[in-house]
Write an enzyme that holds these catalytic residues in place. Structure first.
Site, PDB file in Angstrom:
ATOM      1  N   GLY A  51       0.855   8.662  -2.153  1.00  0.00           N
ATOM      2  CA  GLY A  51       1.519   9.670  -2.993  1.00  0.00           C
ATOM      3  C   GLY A  51       2.152   9.105  -4.242  1.00  0.00           C
TER       4      GLY A  51
ATOM      5  N   TYR B 259       9.944  22.530   6.332  1.00  0.00           N
ATOM      6  CA  TYR B 259      10.197  21.195   5.785  1.00  0.00           C
ATOM      7  C   TYR B 259      11.194  20.438   6.660  1.00  0.00           C
ATOM      8  CZ  TYR B 259      11.394  17.510   2.466  1.00  0.00           C
ATOM      9  OH  TYR B 259      11.607  16.287   1.866  1.00  0.00           O
TER      10      TYR B 259
ATOM     11  N   SER C 226       1.270   9.634  -7.468  1.00  0.00           N
ATOM     12  CA  SER C 226       1.035  10.344  -8.731  1.00  0.00           C
ATOM     13  C   SER C 226       2.330  10.824  -9.379  1.00  0.00           C
ATOM     14  CB  SER C 226       0.093  11.529  -8.509  1.00  0.00           C
ATOM     15  OG  SER C 226       0.663  12.467  -7.609  1.00  0.00           O
ATOM     16  N   SER C 227       3.422  10.868  -8.600  1.00  0.00           N
ATOM     17  CA  SER C 227       4.702  11.327  -9.149  1.00  0.00           C
ATOM     18  C   SER C 227       5.838  10.910  -8.222  1.00  0.00           C
ATOM     19  CB  SER C 227       4.711  12.858  -9.312  1.00  0.00           C
ATOM     20  OG  SER C 227       4.614  13.493  -8.045  1.00  0.00           O
ATOM     21  N   GLY C 228       7.060  11.221  -8.646  1.00  0.00           N
ATOM     22  CA  GLY C 228       8.229  11.046  -7.794  1.00  0.00           C
ATOM     23  C   GLY C 228       8.482   9.628  -7.314  1.00  0.00           C
TER      24      GLY C 228
ATOM     25  N   GLY D  57       6.917   7.793  -5.223  1.00  0.00           N
ATOM     26  CA  GLY D  57       5.737   6.945  -5.194  1.00  0.00           C
ATOM     27  C   GLY D  57       5.465   6.275  -6.520  1.00  0.00           C
TER      28      GLY D  57
ATOM     29  N   LEU E  89       0.872  -1.172   0.000  1.00  0.00           N
ATOM     30  CA  LEU E  89       0.000   0.000   0.000  1.00  0.00           C
ATOM     31  C   LEU E  89       0.908   1.220   0.000  1.00  0.00           C
ATOM     32  CD1 LEU E  89      -2.758   1.441   0.304  1.00  0.00           C
ATOM     33  CD2 LEU E  89      -2.542   1.119   2.790  1.00  0.00           C
ATOM     34  N   ILE E  90       0.840   2.036  -1.051  1.00  0.00           N
ATOM     35  CA  ILE E  90       1.779   3.146  -1.225  1.00  0.00           C
ATOM     36  C   ILE E  90       1.017   4.456  -1.353  1.00  0.00           C
ATOM     37  CG2 ILE E  90       3.718   4.016  -2.589  1.00  0.00           C
ATOM     38  CD1 ILE E  90       4.034   1.176  -3.734  1.00  0.00           C
TER      39      ILE E  90
END
Length: 276
Positions: free
Chosen positions: A10, A147, A12-14, A16, A7-8
């Protein structure tokens, strides 16, 4: 060995997105998630199951999402807490709402989701939780305190979790990544608090330019970084026959950041140890 179910968050990019393709290539099952389902529709065509999930959702909604995820295959073996973003801005310009937003995504989201999946892992007497942290947790950077602080908070929470989960046989892996070529620093993904003070105008413009110049020029190979983590979870490749460390620092610049900070703190303690 039966395929693992991942189960991952994020995806949609990068990192992930790379995780999804890497895990599928290893023959495992993936439940890919994102806040906007349309952004990951293509992953279904690649062989993944997809599910809408916002890690900042209320606890009850997250509970329903975890149950939905369990419904795909009756279990989850690996949770990858990957969703996150960068908030920049000076202390005076960062609002309370700015800080709440980044901590909700980068810290409380992973905490809340993990807390909900732990009962399933304890029942299975197995499971792996991966947290995508950052070497930014080891240092402070002007304009990036929000951050840095979110990743440092996650680091402290996860280090305690790892010790709590070792007796039940649940593995915890904290990935502290340096700079990798993902979309994390894409202008559309970096939030910059606008300044209300002329003294910071020049600096804010510099921050904008810095993110833009670094985007796509990071030293880390994202595919290699992801493969390193997948091998760590599965005990294959470089990790075969080895005891994988709880803390895994990725990237040459990430390693340098941690080593330099460790040396700095040791030197500081040695210099002033006679005070105590």
């Amino acid at each position: 060995m039966a395929p693992l179910v991942w189960l991952i968050t994020g995806t949609s990019s990068g990192f992930g997105l790379f995780f999804v393709h890497s895990v599928l290539a290893h023959g495992d099952k993936v439940i890919a998630t994102a806040r906007t389902l349309s952004k990951i529709q293509h992953l279904k065509e690649a062989g993944a199951d997809i599910m809408q999930l916002d890690v900042t959702a209320p606890q009850a909604e997250l509970d329903a999402k975890v149950k939905e995820a369990m419904g795909f295959y009756g279990k989850v073996d690996v949770l990858v807490n990957n969703a996150g973003y960068v908030q920049t801005g000076n202390w005076e310009d960062l609002s309370h709402e700015d800080l709440l937003a980044i901590f909700n995504t980068n810290v409380f989201g992973p905490i809340n989701l993990t807390r909900l999946i732990l009962p399933y892992f304890r029942k299975q007497h197995a499971g792996t939780i991966v947290f995508m942290g950052s070497s930014a947790a080891w240092q402070g950077n002007p304009g990036a305190s929000a951050y840095n602080g979110s990743k440092a908070a996650l680091q402290g929470m996860v280090e305690g979790l790892q010790q709590e989960m070792a007796p039940p046989g649940i593995k915890t892996l904290l990935i502290e990544a340096g700079s990798f070529r993902t979309e994390l620093l894409d202008p559309k993904n970096v939030k910059l608090a606008p300044t209300n003070f002329k003294e910071y105008e020049k600096y804010n413009n510099w921050l904008k330019g810095l993110a833009k110049s670094l985007n796509g020029a990071q030293v880390g190979d994202t595919r290699k970084g992801v493969e390193t983590v997948v091998d760590a979870v599965k005990g294959k490749g470089w990790a075969e026959g080895k005891e994988v460390p709880f803390r895994l620092v990725l990237g040459s610049d990430g390693i340098k950041t941690v080593v330099d900070k460790a040396k700095e703190v040791i030197a500081l303690c040695e210099k002033w140890s006679d005070l105590f």
